[in-house]
Motif scaffolding. Structure first.
Motif, mmCIF file in Angstrom:
data_model
loop_
_atom_site.group_PDB
_atom_site.id
_atom_site.type_symbol
_atom_site.label_atom_id
_atom_site.label_comp_id
_atom_site.label_asym_id
_atom_site.label_seq_id
_atom_site.Cartn_x
_atom_site.Cartn_y
_atom_site.Cartn_z
ATOM 1 N N ASP A 63 -15.436 15.483 -11.409
ATOM 2 C CA ASP A 63 -15.190 14.064 -11.659
ATOM 3 C C ASP A 63 -14.551 13.420 -10.429
ATOM 4 N N SER A 64 -14.806 12.126 -10.260
ATOM 5 C CA SER A 64 -14.239 11.412 -9.119
ATOM 6 C C SER A 64 -14.053 9.943 -9.482
ATOM 7 N N ALA A 65 -13.274 9.240 -8.658
ATOM 8 C CA ALA A 65 -13.082 7.797 -8.829
ATOM 9 C C ALA A 65 -13.400 7.134 -7.499
ATOM 10 N N ASP A 66 -13.963 5.940 -7.568
ATOM 11 C CA ASP A 66 -14.309 5.212 -6.344
ATOM 12 C C ASP A 66 -13.271 4.141 -6.043
ATOM 13 N N ILE A 67 -12.963 3.991 -4.762
ATOM 14 C CA ILE A 67 -12.237 2.809 -4.300
ATOM 15 C C ILE A 67 -13.222 2.059 -3.414
ATOM 16 N N SER A 75 -4.513 -0.309 -2.220
ATOM 17 C CA SER A 75 -5.952 -0.286 -2.546
ATOM 18 C C SER A 75 -6.166 0.314 -3.932
ATOM 19 N N THR A 76 -5.369 1.344 -4.247
ATOM 20 C CA THR A 76 -5.471 2.000 -5.558
ATOM 21 C C THR A 76 -5.022 1.052 -6.666
ATOM 22 N N LEU A 77 -3.918 0.329 -6.425
ATOM 23 C CA LEU A 77 -3.424 -0.635 -7.428
ATOM 24 C C LEU A 77 -4.462 -1.726 -7.691
ATOM 25 N N LEU A 78 -5.090 -2.214 -6.625
ATOM 26 C CA LEU A 78 -6.140 -3.238 -6.795
ATOM 27 C C LEU A 78 -7.314 -2.680 -7.595
ATOM 28 N N THR A 79 -7.660 -1.416 -7.320
ATOM 29 C CA THR A 79 -8.780 -0.784 -8.026
ATOM 30 C C THR A 79 -8.478 -0.680 -9.520
ATOM 31 N N VAL A 97 -10.313 -2.028 -0.068
ATOM 32 C CA VAL A 97 -9.359 -1.618 0.980
ATOM 33 C C VAL A 97 -9.165 -2.777 1.961
ATOM 34 N N ARG A 98 -10.265 -3.476 2.268
ATOM 35 C CA ARG A 98 -10.159 -4.642 3.161
ATOM 36 C C ARG A 98 -9.275 -5.711 2.495
ATOM 37 N N ALA A 99 -9.477 -5.940 1.201
ATOM 38 C CA ALA A 99 -8.670 -6.937 0.471
ATOM 39 C C ALA A 99 -7.189 -6.544 0.466
ATOM 40 N N ALA A 100 -6.930 -5.245 0.296
ATOM 41 C CA ALA A 100 -5.531 -4.765 0.294
ATOM 42 C C ALA A 100 -4.907 -4.954 1.668
#
Length: 441
Positions: A276-280, A386-390, A285-288
């Motif tokens: 299993d995986s999660a995408d950012i 970036s993770t928080l935004l995701t 990342v640019r937005a962050a």
């Protein structure tokens, strides 16, 4: 046909008779059954099976592909007109023809196909269900892209072909809905023969094909059988001992749960899917990074840094960084991005002047759960933001999904779609929350 459910299962009997007729040999140690399987028909061991034992053999003549169908001559003749982005059109036309033909040599094979109207892929859910249940997982966007390309392919290539050959295809073949269902069948049940190693460089991948019997096996990450290709036939071989009564599982590849539900219509319950995986999203990342730019000059410089990463082909508008349970899967792209976006302005100017992107030690950093806490503070801040935004993209938070997962009564009330979507969301959020912990030290 031992181990079948009481002999009253007509489709199964038709399939097993067909196997005997065409020389598709099943080992006496295995049985095709609905009992004791995770989903629908599957294959179960009737006796203990040793590692390396042959489970069944499929002669190449039994495979259903653009090369074996009764209309192969027509497909070859029209080859140029059937080129598409997916490369699947010839197989789909072969399936369309054989599925509707009363006298198809594969009639016994089709008898075991699931009802096409009951396929569970998210492309058959309502848009509202996809949005509500799978928002943030990447599935709704993938489905929208699929539906658009299927409609385009059907309208521009398939329908004109069907209309040009009314003597070959019955009128009921002209159905976008049926075509969509066959696309889902190819997504979920077809196989692609790997290229020989020396071919890998220049060659296009092999077109997909249907492999009767092999497509009955269900998937888990920790599988116990594997398909082997030889010039005369395809063989399913046990990759580990399989005790009597256990289900035989193939693998569809290293698939995250969002890919499994998108392509196959199911997710593997937590914590079973080790892939299993999660995408950012790269754009996230640019937005962050932009959140951290306080002046116009900083914003402009950030644009330059991003353009530089685009030129290096490390990032793109549509791309995503893939985070696994133990490590970052796209580590080269992510470490280059963190490095370029976080380096001092002076250092960036020097980097731009150089002709090549030098591989220094830090660049090829391996991003794992052990190394991420040791990253530079600025890298960790950017990765954390970036993770928080995701996480904001999901309709629910980890806590409510976790409560639902552990509340037996509430969970028992979930529909099948709700349960699968919960597994997809929960697995991704677990990975993202782990990344928050790793970057907060």
């Amino acid at each position: 046909a031992e181990g079948t459910s009481g002999g009253g299962d007509k489709p199964l009997l038709a399939f097993l008779n067909w196997c005997r007729e065409v020389g598709l040999e099943l080992s006496p140690k295995v049985s095709v059954s609905r009992e004791g399987t995770v989903s629908g028909y599957g294959m179960v061991a009737l006796e203990d099976v040793q590692r390396g034992e042959l489970l069944f053999v499929v002669p190449r003549a039994v495979l259903l592909s653009q090369k074996t169908t009764s209309i192969r001559g027509l497909l070859e003749k029209e080859h140029g007109a059937l080129q598409s982005q997916s490369g699947w059109v010839p197989l789909l036309l072969a399936l369309l023809y054989e599925y509707l033909a009363e006298d198809s040599p594969w009639k016994g094979y089709f008898s075991l196909w699931p009802e096409l109207g009951s396929l569970r892929h998210p492309m058959f859910w309502s848009e509202e269900e996809r949005k509500q249940l799978l928002q943030g997982t990447g599935v709704p966007e993938a489905v929208e892209r699929d539906l658009a390309s299927i409609s385009y392919e059907y309208g521009t290539i398939v329908l004109p072909f069907l209309e040009a050959h009314p003597d070959v295809f019955p009128l009921q073949a002209q159905s976008l809905e049926l075509y969509r269902q066959l696309v889902a069948m190819v997504m979920a049940y077809s196989f692609q023969e790997p290229l020989e190693e020396e071919e890998e460089e220049e060659e296009e991948p092999n077109p997909p094909m249907m492999v009767p019997a092999a497509d009955i096996l269900n998937h888990v990450a920790n599988h116990n059988a594997n398909l082997e290709y030889s010039p005369e036939c395809l063989k399913m071989v046990a990759t580990q001992p399989i005790p009597k009564g256990q289900e035989i599982f193939n693998t569809y590849g290293q698939m995250a749960n969002w890919q499994l539900i998108h392509m196959y219509g199911f997710a593997e319950p937590y914590p079973g899917n080790t892939n299993d995986s999660a995408d950012i999203q790269m754009a996230t990342v640019r937005a962050a990074a932009l959140q951290g730019a306080t002046t116009e000059a900083e914003t402009r410089l950030l644009g330059e840094r991003w353009d530089f990463l685009c030129q290096l082909e490390m990032v793109g508008e549509e791309g995503a960084f893939v985070i696994g349970r133990e490590e970052v899967i796209t580590e080269e792209e992510l470490s280059a991005t963190l490095k370029v976006l976080c380096m001092p302005a002076k250092e960036f100017r020097q980097l731009k002047k150089r002709d090549s992107w030098e591989e220094d030690g830090e660049n090829s950093l391996i991003l794992t759960n052990k190394t991420i806490p040791k990253l530079k503070a600025s890298w960790k801040v950017l990765l954390r933001n970036s993770t928080l935004l995701t996480l904001q993209a999901y309709a629910t938070d980890l806590k409510s999904d976790q409560e639902l997962l552990h509340n037996k009564e509430a969970r028992a009330k979930l529909s099948w779609k709700e349960e699968q979507a919960l597994q997809v969301r929960y697995g991704q959020k677990r990975i993202l929350h782990q990344l928050l912990e790793l970057t907060s030290s």
